[in-house]
Design an enzyme around this catalytic site. Structure first.
Site, PDB file in Angstrom:
ATOM      1  N   LYS A  41      15.864  -6.599  25.082  1.00 38.30           N
ATOM      2  CA  LYS A  41      16.830  -6.494  23.999  1.00 38.30           C
ATOM      3  C   LYS A  41      16.581  -7.588  22.963  1.00 38.30           C
ATOM      4  O   LYS A  41      15.850  -8.558  23.214  1.00 38.30           O
ATOM      5  CB  LYS A  41      18.264  -6.662  24.536  1.00 38.30           C
ATOM      6  CG  LYS A  41      18.752  -5.533  25.421  1.00 38.30           C
ATOM      7  CD  LYS A  41      18.975  -4.266  24.630  1.00 38.30           C
ATOM      8  CE  LYS A  41      19.564  -3.180  25.518  1.00 38.30           C
ATOM      9  NZ  LYS A  41      18.635  -2.729  26.556  1.00 38.30           N
ATOM     10  N   SER A  86      16.790   2.582  24.059  1.00 39.68           N
ATOM     11  CA  SER A  86      17.699   1.739  23.291  1.00 39.68           C
ATOM     12  C   SER A  86      16.995   0.876  22.251  1.00 39.68           C
ATOM     13  O   SER A  86      17.656   0.260  21.421  1.00 39.68           O
ATOM     14  CB  SER A  86      18.517   0.833  24.221  1.00 39.68           C
ATOM     15  OG  SER A  86      17.739  -0.228  24.704  1.00 39.68           O
TER      16      SER A  86
END
Length: 229
Positions: A188, A150
């Site tokens: 993230k 991701s």
């Protein structure tokens, strides 16, 4: 003004360079100051650099230059390593064992962290990995192995090892280790949006995750990356 340990280390380096023409090794510094790990020596050298007393010469092992000497000893405070605690799933950092390289700083390697859906981060807390001192800033650091895709558009690939500076806060847009609901950790980009926190991937195939601010705790900030080919 230098602390007692900073003054002791600077004096030791100066005296050894005067007598031997070369700076002492990290092992010799560690023994001279009675410290438990080389990471403590690295922190002292970094502090002396920032204060303008030492200069590290690039691309050369054990290459230190004493820029200036203090006129007197500053505070009597001790620079022993602080209590290295990471909240939540990470537990307490172990002291890194010494190795044969003066160039590498040993960091605890805390297993795999998802660059995708959150997974448990703590898997192998007993392992360590050597990283170049130039990758590290102030404070404590640890390493994690990336699992998932991701964050590929930020250059972070599956199998990479990321270097994390321990911190419980981060600027908007920083890539962080975020602990969600005190249970699962993920890597993230952090965005604060009012009373919510968005954890943004760097891959269009993954969705942004949005949580209430009380559900997300910052565990550290990305400062470096290692990749093996």
């Amino acid at each position: 003004m230098l602390t007692k340990k900073q003054h002791q280390l600077l004096t030791f380096i100066h005296e050894r360079m005067q007598s031997d023409g070369v700076a002492p090794s990290f092992d010799e510094m560690k023994l001279a100051l009675d410290l438990k790990s080389k990471s403590g020596i690295h922190r002292l050298i970094t502090a002396l650099e920032e204060r303008g007393f030492l200069r590290r010469l690039p691309h050369r092992a054990r290459a230190l230059e004493v820029v200036k000497l203090p006129e007197n000893v500053g505070a009597d405070a001790d620079d022993s390593a602080p209590s290295n605690v990471i909240a939540g799933k990470f537990g307490k950092l172990a002291a890194a064992p010494a190795n044969d390289s003066d160039e590498a700083v040993q960091l605890p390697l805390y297993g795999k962290i998802a660059a995708g859906l959150p997974i448990e981060a703590l898997q192998n807390p007993s392992e360590h990995i050597g990283v170049p001192p130039s990758m590290l800033g102030n404070g404590d650091h640890y390493a994690l192995t990336i699992e998932g895709d991701s964050m590929i558009d930020a250059g972070i690939l599956d199998g990479d090892t990321v270097i994390i500076q321990q911190s419980d806060s981060a600027d908007n847009g920083a890539i962080v280790v975020a602990l969600v609901d005190d249970e699962e950790a993920t890597l993230k980009r952090l965005r604060r949006k009012g009373e919510s926190i968005a954890l943004e991937p760097a891959n269009a195939e993954h969705e942004i995750q949005i949580f209430g601010a009380d559900r997300v705790k910052v565990q550290g900030k990305l400062v470096g990356l290692l990749r093996q080919y």
